[in-house]
Design a protein around this motif. Structure first.
Motif, mmCIF file in Angstrom:
data_model
loop_
_atom_site.group_PDB
_atom_site.id
_atom_site.type_symbol
_atom_site.label_atom_id
_atom_site.label_comp_id
_atom_site.label_asym_id
_atom_site.label_seq_id
_atom_site.Cartn_x
_atom_site.Cartn_y
_atom_site.Cartn_z
ATOM 1 N N ILE A 17 -0.829 -34.598 -2.093
ATOM 2 C CA ILE A 17 0.258 -33.617 -2.038
ATOM 3 C C ILE A 17 1.183 -33.786 -3.243
ATOM 4 C CG2 ILE A 17 2.070 -34.797 -0.686
ATOM 5 C CD1 ILE A 17 0.765 -31.502 0.381
ATOM 6 N N VAL A 18 1.408 -35.043 -3.644
ATOM 7 C CA VAL A 18 2.297 -35.274 -4.775
ATOM 8 C C VAL A 18 1.644 -34.797 -6.085
ATOM 9 C CG1 VAL A 18 3.459 -37.068 -6.121
ATOM 10 C CG2 VAL A 18 3.577 -37.104 -3.655
ATOM 11 N N TYR B 145 1.979 -30.928 -6.151
ATOM 12 C CA TYR B 145 3.284 -30.312 -5.980
ATOM 13 C C TYR B 145 3.956 -29.765 -7.253
ATOM 14 C CZ TYR B 145 7.635 -32.676 -7.194
ATOM 15 O OH TYR B 145 8.715 -33.135 -7.863
ATOM 16 N N PRO B 146 3.800 -30.445 -8.414
ATOM 17 C CA PRO B 146 4.423 -29.845 -9.608
ATOM 18 C C PRO B 146 3.841 -28.461 -9.932
ATOM 19 C CG PRO B 146 3.802 -32.106 -10.039
ATOM 20 C CD PRO B 146 3.190 -31.730 -8.731
ATOM 21 N N ILE C 99 2.531 -26.328 -7.612
ATOM 22 C CA ILE C 99 2.789 -25.305 -6.605
ATOM 23 C C ILE C 99 4.274 -25.077 -6.371
ATOM 24 C CG2 ILE C 99 0.605 -25.735 -5.462
ATOM 25 C CD1 ILE C 99 1.972 -27.321 -3.370
ATOM 26 N N GLN C 100 5.121 -25.951 -6.922
ATOM 27 C CA GLN C 100 6.532 -25.807 -6.566
ATOM 28 C C GLN C 100 7.120 -24.469 -7.005
ATOM 29 O OE1 GLN C 100 9.669 -27.018 -8.817
ATOM 30 N NE2 GLN C 100 8.616 -28.597 -9.977
ATOM 31 N N PHE D 181 6.559 -22.124 -4.323
ATOM 32 C CA PHE D 181 7.442 -22.440 -3.205
ATOM 33 C C PHE D 181 8.820 -21.864 -3.448
ATOM 34 C CE2 PHE D 181 6.026 -25.522 0.011
ATOM 35 C CZ PHE D 181 4.694 -25.543 -0.320
ATOM 36 N N VAL D 182 9.303 -22.098 -4.652
ATOM 37 C CA VAL D 182 10.642 -21.633 -4.985
ATOM 38 C C VAL D 182 10.709 -20.114 -4.858
ATOM 39 C CG1 VAL D 182 12.302 -21.450 -6.840
ATOM 40 C CG2 VAL D 182 11.090 -23.591 -6.484
ATOM 41 N N VAL E 51 11.051 -19.075 -1.299
ATOM 42 C CA VAL E 51 12.393 -19.273 -0.765
ATOM 43 C C VAL E 51 13.284 -18.117 -1.201
ATOM 44 C CG1 VAL E 51 14.449 -20.707 -0.888
ATOM 45 C CG2 VAL E 51 12.228 -21.771 -0.699
ATOM 46 N N LEU E 52 13.135 -17.704 -2.447
ATOM 47 C CA LEU E 52 14.013 -16.654 -2.971
ATOM 48 C C LEU E 52 13.690 -15.303 -2.357
ATOM 49 C CD1 LEU E 52 14.220 -17.812 -6.652
ATOM 50 C CD2 LEU E 52 15.750 -18.263 -4.747
#
Lengths: 297, 319
Positions: free
Chosen positions: A275-276, A279-280, A282-283, A286-287, A290-291
């Motif tokens: 996952i780590v 994550y860079p 897919i973030q 994700f962001v 959220v928006l």
């Protein structure tokens, strides 16, 4: 970012102390965030007890044997397999059902549209909770089945709202020409709407996938067989309950260097690394999610 | 009289027409109906059936008779629950922990976003941001294991440092004096970066000309933050505030469950962990469902009230 030119221009000597303090705070925060992970990595590669090494972040006597121990444990393989299956199956089903529901309820012509939407959104604020959900899964005879991990949280109301809002921004004219050609709603949805919705669906897919990857409670409650355990739970058993038959059974073989702490650390990392690593990448999705979601909270 | 009769029959005709019209409209949208069906069935079965299942809080539930056939007992379960001292202890713990997390955890991402926004170097800003998101992606099971080692009195770096300074090691996870502090700080640690996203987005949408104009008028950094930046954040802050209110009585099961132990129950046991032990371990289903319902009603009421109050002051409610 837009501010950059002015801010750069305005960096007068009086601003320097602030900038220094601000950078110091940011660096401190970053270290606070990273240090526990670094500590864990160090511990996992150490053959000797970390407590003797002070606060050093260099492994005490570098070794891979902690990791060898972890991978020698058959439960780790089982856990990984189950986690991957639930993640793939759960995410694809969730996407399909969410997408279809959102499409139907994004249509202004759909009868009682607001009622149905309200029915879904209400579950964001009020839920039956732990006990009735457990009794339901038990009554449906889903205990000890993979479906107990997939069905109860199949669609999130929040994701539904995000996808529906996104669909409502698609211009009507796009569908109308297809309708004139005699295509029905289902054809239109897969042929025309699906390609347009790709970015938002990718975002939701990542959310659901990460959720599945990290989920453990449902497995703890609904799955009792050893063969059905997911990675997070296998890890939890080894690390928290310290139970780990494999820890004690290894104690006998003294020709290798390892510590119980090192094995625990290595187990945590084995569960975390996938996952780590992603994550860079897919973030940003994700962001974005959220928006988009916050536009109409 | 005849008038009313005709009126009523007219009403009936209209109503039948409306029903036919509605059925007709569903027929016209039959493909959409098919698409909606799986999702709808899901929400009814997995969301509304459990809500209905909450009625066992008013029954003496036993598994063989099921939700429907178990005998009604009215408010007995609640009366019994309210008489239990451990319930109030758990309720108090939940409010104290959530309250502290609210007081320190709510402003934290705002402050972080404001500070990050002042970082001029784009690369550095991105790096700080990416690092701050990291804990969000890691589950509390993993973090539980991580903090168990990190706060450990024997191998944890904090205690190693304390020992090096000649102080006694602290049993952070087993000492009732420290446990709440651990919960609150690790909660903020995990959430601060991720929580700042929404504020950073709001910050990036502020018109730079406002800052230029303010700078021309001789406004310093503090004045610009006070009079331009903060006011532009008010709508987002308001919405987040309403949502946070609902969390005042809800706790973080994953966090507490993976960090607590019987030594700190007196300060760290919260509603959801209590419900778990009572219901799923102790099989007192009715009583545990009552805890859940009690919690649910309070948080639902809080969200509605917060929304009302906020709407009274400005127009940024959530509905």
């Amino acid at each position: 970012m837009k501010r950059k030119p002015i801010a750069a221009k305005k960096l007068k000597p009086s601003d320097a102390p602030f900038t220094i303090v601000n950078y110091a705070i940011m660096i401190m925060l970053s270290i606070t965030t990273l240090y526990p992970f670094i500590f864990l990595i160090t511990s996992s590669f150490s053959a000797l007890d970390m407590s003797l090494g002070g606060l050093s972040i260099i492994p005490r006597q570098f070794t891979f044997s902690n990791y060898e121990r972890v991978f020698a444990n058959p439960n780790v393989g089982i856990g990984y397999r189950n986690t991957i299956i639930r993640t793939i199956l759960g995410t694809s089903l969730s996407l399909l059902v969410t997408f279809c529901l959102a499409y139907a309820l994004s249509k202004k012509t759909f009868p009682n549209r607001n009622l149905w939407t309200g029915l879904v959104v209400f579950t964001m604020f009020f839920s039956g909770g732990m006990i009735p959900s457990y009794l339901l899964v038990k009554n449906l005879k889903l205990i000890d089945s993979m479906w107990a991990l997939i069905l109860p949280e199949l669609v999130s109301a929040y994701n539904f709202v995000i996808v529906r809002n996104y669909m409502q921004t698609i211009p009507q004219s796009l569908e109308e020409s297809a309708k004139i050609d005699g295509a029905n709603d289902i054809t239109i949805m897969f042929r025309i709407i699906l390609p347009v919705c790709k970015p938002i669906l990718a975002t939701i897919a990542l959310w659901v996938a990460v959720w599945h990857w990290n989920a453990w409670f449902d497995c703890m409650v609904y799955i009792s067989s050893q063969k059905g355990q997911v990675m997070q739970l296998v890890m939890r058993r080894i690390v928290m309950l310290g139970s780990s038959d494999q820890l004690t059974q290894m104690e006998g073989q003294s020709h290798d260097f390892f510590t119980p702490e090192g094995i625990k650390a290595a187990t945590i990392l084995v569960a975390t690394v996938p996952i780590v690593c992603v994550y860079p990448f897919i973030q940003k999705y994700f962001v974005k999610g959220v928006l988009v979601g916050s536009l109409k909270g | 009289m005849p008038n009313t009769a005709t009126d009523r029959s007219g009403d009936n005709v209209r109503r039948t027409k409306a029903t036919v019209g509605l059925a007709r409209r569903y027929w016209d949208n039959r493909y959409l109906l098919i698409l909606m069906l799986p999702g709808l069935i899901y929400f009814v079965v997995f969301k509304y059936v459990p809500i209905y299942g909450l009625i066992i809080a008013f029954k003496d539930y036993n598994f063989f008779q099921g939700v429907w056939n178990s005998p009604w007992v009215g408010l007995e379960v609640f009366k019994e629950l309210f008489k239990t001292p451990s319930f109030w202890e758990v309720f108090r713990n939940t409010i104290i922990i959530s309250g502290l997390e609210f007081i320190f955890g709510f402003p934290a991402p705002i402050v972080f976003a404001l500070l990050l926004n002042e970082v001029v170097n784009v690369g550095a800003k991105k790096a700080f941001q990416t690092i701050s998101y990291l804990p969000h992606f890691v589950s509390w099971v993993i973090l539980g294991g991580l903090f168990l080692q990190f706060f450990s009195p024997s191998i944890g770096p904090i205690n190693i440092a304390l020992k090096a300074l000649g102080a006694k090691p602290i049993y952070f996870l087993a000492d009732p004096k420290w446990f709440r502090a651990v919960l609150v700080s690790t909660d903020i640690w995990k959430a601060i970066g991720w929580g700042s996203i929404i504020y950073l987005a709001a910050l990036s949408s502020i018109d730079p000309e406002l800052y230029e104009a303010a700078a021309l008028d001789g406004a310093g950094r503090w004045a610009r933050t006070r009079y331009i930046t903060l006011p532009s954040l008010y709508p987002v802050i308001t919405i987040m505030l309403i949502l946070a209110t609902g969390n005042l009585v809800s706790d973080n099961f994953d966090q507490v469950f993976n960090l607590y132990n019987s030594a700190v129950y007196s300060v760290g046991d919260v509603m959801s962990t209590y419900m778990y032990r009572k219901g799923l371990e102790g099989m007192e289903y009715s009583s545990a469902a009552a805890v859940g319902l009690f919690n649910n009603i309070i948080s639902f009421t809080l969200v509605i009230m917060a929304n009302k109050i906020v709407k009274h002051f400005n127009e940024y409610g959530i509905w």
